[in-house]
Scaffold this motif. Sequence first.
Motif, short mmCIF file in Angstrom:
data_model
loop_
_atom_site.label_atom_id
_atom_site.label_comp_id
_atom_site.label_asym_id
_atom_site.label_seq_id
_atom_site.Cartn_x
_atom_site.Cartn_y
_atom_site.Cartn_z
N GLY A 1 -17.78 40.39 -36.71
CA GLY A 1 -16.41 40.37 -36.17
C GLY A 1 -15.37 40.37 -37.28
O GLY A 1 -14.39 41.10 -37.23
N ILE A 2 -15.63 39.55 -38.31
CA ILE A 2 -14.67 39.47 -39.42
C ILE A 2 -14.62 40.81 -40.17
O ILE A 2 -13.56 41.35 -40.43
CB ILE A 2 -15.07 38.32 -40.38
CG1 ILE A 2 -14.85 36.98 -39.68
CG2 ILE A 2 -14.27 38.39 -41.68
CD1 ILE A 2 -15.51 35.81 -40.39
N TYR A 3 -15.81 41.37 -40.47
CA TYR A 3 -15.82 42.63 -41.20
C TYR A 3 -15.15 43.73 -40.40
O TYR A 3 -14.30 44.48 -40.93
CB TYR A 3 -17.26 43.06 -41.56
CG TYR A 3 -17.25 44.42 -42.22
CD1 TYR A 3 -16.86 44.56 -43.55
CD2 TYR A 3 -17.55 45.57 -41.48
CE1 TYR A 3 -16.78 45.80 -44.13
CE2 TYR A 3 -17.47 46.82 -42.07
CZ TYR A 3 -17.08 46.94 -43.40
OH TYR A 3 -16.98 48.17 -43.97
N ALA A 4 -15.48 43.83 -39.10
CA ALA A 4 -14.95 44.91 -38.26
C ALA A 4 -13.43 44.79 -38.16
O ALA A 4 -12.71 45.81 -38.23
CB ALA A 4 -15.59 44.89 -36.88
N THR A 5 -12.92 43.58 -38.02
CA THR A 5 -11.47 43.40 -37.92
C THR A 5 -10.79 43.82 -39.22
O THR A 5 -9.79 44.54 -39.23
CB THR A 5 -11.14 41.92 -37.62
OG1 THR A 5 -11.96 41.49 -36.54
CG2 THR A 5 -9.69 41.74 -37.26
N TRP A 6 -11.39 43.38 -40.33
CA TRP A 6 -10.83 43.75 -41.64
C TRP A 6 -10.83 45.27 -41.80
O TRP A 6 -9.81 45.87 -42.17
CB TRP A 6 -11.65 43.07 -42.75
CG TRP A 6 -11.24 43.52 -44.12
CD1 TRP A 6 -10.18 43.06 -44.85
CD2 TRP A 6 -11.86 44.53 -44.92
NE1 TRP A 6 -10.10 43.71 -46.05
CE2 TRP A 6 -11.12 44.63 -46.12
CE3 TRP A 6 -12.96 45.37 -44.75
CZ2 TRP A 6 -11.45 45.53 -47.13
CZ3 TRP A 6 -13.30 46.25 -45.76
CH2 TRP A 6 -12.55 46.33 -46.93
N ALA A 7 -11.99 45.90 -41.50
CA ALA A 7 -12.12 47.35 -41.68
C ALA A 7 -11.15 48.09 -40.77
O ALA A 7 -10.60 49.13 -41.14
CB ALA A 7 -13.55 47.79 -41.41
N ALA A 8 -10.91 47.55 -39.57
CA ALA A 8 -10.01 48.22 -38.63
C ALA A 8 -8.57 48.15 -39.12
O ALA A 8 -7.79 49.07 -38.91
CB ALA A 8 -10.13 47.58 -37.25
N PHE A 9 -8.22 47.07 -39.81
CA PHE A 9 -6.85 46.94 -40.31
C PHE A 9 -6.58 47.86 -41.49
O PHE A 9 -5.42 48.19 -41.76
CB PHE A 9 -6.57 45.48 -40.74
CG PHE A 9 -5.98 44.66 -39.63
CD1 PHE A 9 -4.68 44.92 -39.19
CD2 PHE A 9 -6.70 43.63 -39.04
CE1 PHE A 9 -4.12 44.16 -38.17
CE2 PHE A 9 -6.15 42.88 -38.01
CZ PHE A 9 -4.86 43.15 -37.57
N GLN A 10 -7.62 48.29 -42.21
CA GLN A 10 -7.41 49.08 -43.43
C GLN A 10 -6.67 50.38 -43.14
O GLN A 10 -5.67 50.68 -43.78
CB GLN A 10 -8.75 49.38 -44.12
CG GLN A 10 -9.48 48.14 -44.60
CD GLN A 10 -8.59 47.21 -45.39
OE1 GLN A 10 -8.06 47.59 -46.43
NE2 GLN A 10 -8.41 46.00 -44.88
N GLY A 11 -7.17 51.16 -42.19
CA GLY A 11 -6.52 52.43 -41.86
C GLY A 11 -6.69 53.50 -42.92
O GLY A 11 -6.12 54.58 -42.82
#
Lengths: 252, 251
Positions: B37-47
């Motif tokens: 969850g933490i990784y996916a949220t971080w990766a999604a914010f990168q853009g």
Amino acid sequence: MAEARLKVYRGDSGGGQYVEYKVPVEAGMVILDAIHYIQGAYAPDLAVRWNCKAAKCGSCSGEVNGKPSLMCKTRLDDFDLSEPIEVRPIKTFPVVKDLVTDVSWNYEINKRIVPFTPTNTNTDEWKIYQDDVDRVQEFRKCIECFLCQNVCHVLRNHDKKDLDDPKHLFAGPRFMVRIASLEMHPMDGANRVPFTKNEAGIGYCNITKCCTEVCPEDIHITDNAIIPMKERVVDEFYDPVLMIWRKMTGKK
Amino acid sequence: MANSRSMAINDKLGQTERRDSWWIEPLLSGLGLGLFGIYATWAAFQGTNFEWGPYLSPFYSPHINAPWFPLSPAFLILPFPLLFRATCYYYRKAYYRAYFMSPPGCAVGPAQKGGTYTGETKFPFILQNLHRYFFYFAAIFILILTYDALLAFNFDGRFGIGVGTLIMVANVIFLGLYTFSCHSWRHIVGGKEDCFSCDKMSKLKHGAWSRVSIINENHMRWAWISLFTVGFTDLYIRLVASGVINDLRIL
């Protein structure tokens, strides 16, 4: 000779305590053997329900070191004998005496399930293929030991056993299995899906699978009975497209 | 009939007579889901850094150009697989045990007290009943990711295979196994039938149902493997695209 120490629950509906007994260990010994030894050597009044000692009658359900299990299927050599082994009656149903509990609540639930209702009563015309009964046969392995009923937190911790109020009633895994075995029967014509939702309380199950974990007959209770029944309930009560479809076509 | 009250209704959270390490399983699954969850949220914010050469991260597939949307396009995509996994019959077990502690383990005291438990009969958990719809969306994503995996063989018009290609192919295979071992799908393709020999169609349905049943037995395994591969695919492409590592060309 190696020796095991068993702390066995002694008491009745008014309460009780653990009493420790020393039992000489023999090769291949199971908990039920040790209980029988205790009866013979120390406590002839120790109550335990048992019949077959072969994991087929479903009578000797108990909790050994906190794990719901059949006493006849739990081997002493699986335990560290330097510590006492705790044997207690199943927690979800009231104690009658010592290791014997009153499981009659289950029989009351059983009576509420519409029994097998054949679509064609002329049994000479019955032709059933193996493919059609594979699923049902798995469920017929049930020995009604009620370990699944005992471990299910809906009954065990939340006590959803109010026979007079379907809002606080969950039939439990064993009866989801029975309902599934009837619903999936090719020759059965009754519909128990509304019952499953409204009276048997299938919505209370949160599929945490403890029933499957304790089943001594290795019935895949959750995957093969409860989840398929949940899906059938969805078909009739929750699927918006199917509901519109039924309205439009008038089909069931 | 005698009073049927359970002796365990007053058991406190974590109370049990079990002596084995029952808490390891919910701890590990809680950690696994949390880390993802933490990784996916971080990766999604990168853009950024979600594509390189023929590779496209599954978090950003399909390509969406949405200048009107204030966040990265991953936030338009990820809700679908998230809802599929959140309502999945396996993950429900995992998070009801690990996060809601309802119960944390078998024959272990739960977090809720006796009468307050409503299971899946009330909002929001009653929405778990819509799992089949999230399955339909997830199945569409398998098509899209299969297309992406095929494109990953196309290096500027020439056929090629890089490590990223293999990762993307493996990812879509495991995601496919996870998606099509779904319990709702097992019901839809044939499980809902009572008779498998009554007509031609029901025989076909029995075939489909038996095949889905085979992979359904390992639904939990596919759930974890595919969760790992989908995160790893994004990470790999991210590392290549940001220049941290070089993609190895095999062919």
